[in-house]
Write an enzyme that holds these catalytic residues in place. Sequence first.
Site, PDB file in Angstrom:
ATOM      1  N   TYR A   1      25.107   9.953  51.636  1.00  0.00           N
ATOM      2  CA  TYR A   1      26.201  11.248  51.188  1.00  0.00           C
ATOM      3  C   TYR A   1      27.072  10.708  50.014  1.00  0.00           C
ATOM      4  CZ  TYR A   1      30.779  13.502  51.736  1.00  0.00           C
ATOM      5  OH  TYR A   1      31.597  14.497  51.729  1.00  0.00           O
TER       6      TYR A   1
HETATM    7  N1  LIG Z   1      36.923  17.199  54.862  1.00  0.00           N
HETATM    8  C1  LIG Z   1      37.143  15.696  53.540  1.00  0.00           C
HETATM    9  O1  LIG Z   1      38.084  15.176  53.904  1.00  0.00           O
HETATM   10  C2  LIG Z   1      36.359  16.002  52.288  1.00  0.00           C
HETATM   11  C3  LIG Z   1      36.621  15.015  51.464  1.00  0.00           C
HETATM   12  C4  LIG Z   1      35.799  15.194  50.583  1.00  0.00           C
HETATM   13  C5  LIG Z   1      34.638  15.893  50.557  1.00  0.00           C
HETATM   14  N2  LIG Z   1      34.507  17.201  51.186  1.00  0.00           N
HETATM   15  C6  LIG Z   1      34.237  17.935  50.899  1.00  0.00           C
HETATM   16  O2  LIG Z   1      34.409  19.093  51.189  1.00  0.00           O
HETATM   17  C7  LIG Z   1      33.213  20.404  51.755  1.00  0.00           C
HETATM   18  C8  LIG Z   1      33.816  20.517  52.755  1.00  0.00           C
HETATM   19  O3  LIG Z   1      33.787  19.784  53.913  1.00  0.00           O
HETATM   20  P1  LIG Z   1      34.474  20.006  55.263  1.00  0.00           P
HETATM   21  O4  LIG Z   1      34.776  18.438  55.458  1.00  0.00           O
HETATM   22  O5  LIG Z   1      35.512  20.821  55.464  1.00  0.00           O
HETATM   23  O6  LIG Z   1      32.923  19.429  55.811  1.00  0.00           O
HETATM   24  P2  LIG Z   1      32.831  19.810  58.075  1.00  0.00           P
HETATM   25  O7  LIG Z   1      31.519  18.820  57.552  1.00  0.00           O
HETATM   26  O8  LIG Z   1      34.088  20.351  58.456  1.00  0.00           O
HETATM   27  O9  LIG Z   1      31.582  21.552  57.295  1.00  0.00           O
HETATM   28  C9  LIG Z   1      31.077  22.090  56.694  1.00  0.00           C
HETATM   29  C10 LIG Z   1      30.256  23.149  56.815  1.00  0.00           C
HETATM   30  O10 LIG Z   1      29.293  23.085  56.318  1.00  0.00           O
HETATM   31  C11 LIG Z   1      28.461  23.813  57.928  1.00  0.00           C
HETATM   32  N3  LIG Z   1      26.840  23.322  57.508  1.00  0.00           N
HETATM   33  C12 LIG Z   1      26.547  21.749  57.684  1.00  0.00           C
HETATM   34  N4  LIG Z   1      24.956  22.086  57.246  1.00  0.00           N
HETATM   35  C13 LIG Z   1      24.828  22.690  56.872  1.00  0.00           C
HETATM   36  C14 LIG Z   1      23.505  23.603  56.342  1.00  0.00           C
HETATM   37  N5  LIG Z   1      22.423  22.631  56.640  1.00  0.00           N
HETATM   38  N6  LIG Z   1      23.341  24.755  56.242  1.00  0.00           N
HETATM   39  C15 LIG Z   1      24.397  25.197  56.674  1.00  0.00           C
HETATM   40  N7  LIG Z   1      25.793  25.212  56.741  1.00  0.00           N
HETATM   41  C16 LIG Z   1      25.797  24.030  56.973  1.00  0.00           C
HETATM   42  C17 LIG Z   1      29.177  23.610  58.969  1.00  0.00           C
HETATM   43  O11 LIG Z   1      28.425  24.038  59.688  1.00  0.00           O
HETATM   44  C18 LIG Z   1      30.388  23.625  58.082  1.00  0.00           C
HETATM   45  O12 LIG Z   1      30.858  25.020  58.734  1.00  0.00           O
HETATM   46  C19 LIG Z   1      32.108  19.330  52.422  1.00  0.00           C
HETATM   47  O13 LIG Z   1      31.217  19.154  50.850  1.00  0.00           O
HETATM   48  C20 LIG Z   1      32.582  17.760  52.311  1.00  0.00           C
HETATM   49  O14 LIG Z   1      31.692  17.705  51.330  1.00  0.00           O
HETATM   50  C21 LIG Z   1      35.155  16.955  52.125  1.00  0.00           C
END
Ligand SMILES: NC(=O)c1ccc[n+]([C@@H]2O[C@H](COP(=O)([O-])OP(=O)(O)OC[C@H]3O[C@@H](n4cnc5c(N)ncnc54)[C@H](O)[C@@H]3O)[C@@H](O)[C@H]2O)c1
Length: 262
Positions: A169
């Site tokens: 990741y």
């Molecule tokens: N939450 C955090 O603290 C955080 C920190 C740094 C970066 N991010 C980035 O922000 C973005 C959103 O993060 P989040 O925490 O809301 O993620 P999450 O994992 O909570 O949600 C991800 C969403 O993507 C969907 N998803 C996963 N795989 C998929 C696929 N193959 N096809 C279609 N949909 C798919 C899931 O169903 C979900 O609705 C991501 O790119 C993540 O890397 C999040």
Amino acid sequence: MVTHPSGDGAMFARYPSLSGRSVLVTGGATGIGAALVRAFAGQGAHVAVLDLDVAAGSALAEDLRDEGGRILFVPCDVTDIRALRGGVDLARTAHGPVEILLNNAANDMRHTLDDVDPAMWDRLSAVNIRAQFFAAQAVARDMRALGRGSIICLGSIGWMLKNSGYPVYATAKAAVQGLVCALARELGPHAIRVNALVPGWVMTERQKKLWLTPEGEREIERGQCLPGRVEPEDIARMALFLAADDSRMCSGQSFIVDGGWV
Ligand SMILES: NC(=O)c1ccc[n+]([C@@H]2O[C@H](COP(=O)([O-])OP(=O)(O)OC[C@H]3O[C@@H](n4cnc5c(N)ncnc54)[C@H](O)[C@@H]3O)[C@@H](O)[C@H]2O)c1
């Protein structure tokens, strides 16, 4: 002007340039993605959501349609490039050429160096970086024809902090920055802007349920300059700015929303 649901008196901007715009959000059913969908719908944009989670995606779309929004939910695994392209086609048919792409879908499942075999590497890379590339490719045609567009790719501060626990990741999220720089140059002549939106530790329901421990809370307090927690809506507000005409000369950059951690 939009006020913050926390009721602390904070007031937020409205962006007239987003009204009626065709927006595509990958992974928009839950977490930060759902906040992005709500925020863009709140600005009067027409939003297409691609996600695996059919129950959450359908419920979100229904909810926003009840509030008068134009929302399309497409069940889609973005690692299946044919399905991803089909999802972009459906978004275009429903709302017109895609003008704003939020490359948000990701999977931060924990693993160690020793856990990873080639199949796991491919699976995690497919969702965390490959899908971002092919989604950008699929919307670039529309944006070139329009002579404008904004592509916003979700990165992460995790690799910047040298966090362990998710090396594939982290590698993919570092690559998001390279993707953004490469595409900003390639698409810039068409007035298409490409930026990374880099969250800190964001308090989604999934993070709170799976990873946030009392030690994690202390880590946030030590790391962030600012008190409080980064909420999904904080990320969404930066996305609105990066999509709107207000950021018309911003491209090829990373915009970090982390409470001042890195
Ligand atoms: N939450 C955090 O603290 C955080 C920190 C740094 C970066 N991010 C980035 O922000 C973005 C959103 O993060 P989040 O925490 O809301 O993620 P999450 O994992 O909570 O949600 C991800 C969403 O993507 C969907 N998803 C996963 N795989 C998929 C696929 N193959 N096809 C279609 N949909 C798919 C899931 O169903 C979900 O609705 C991501 O790119 C993540 O890397 C999040």
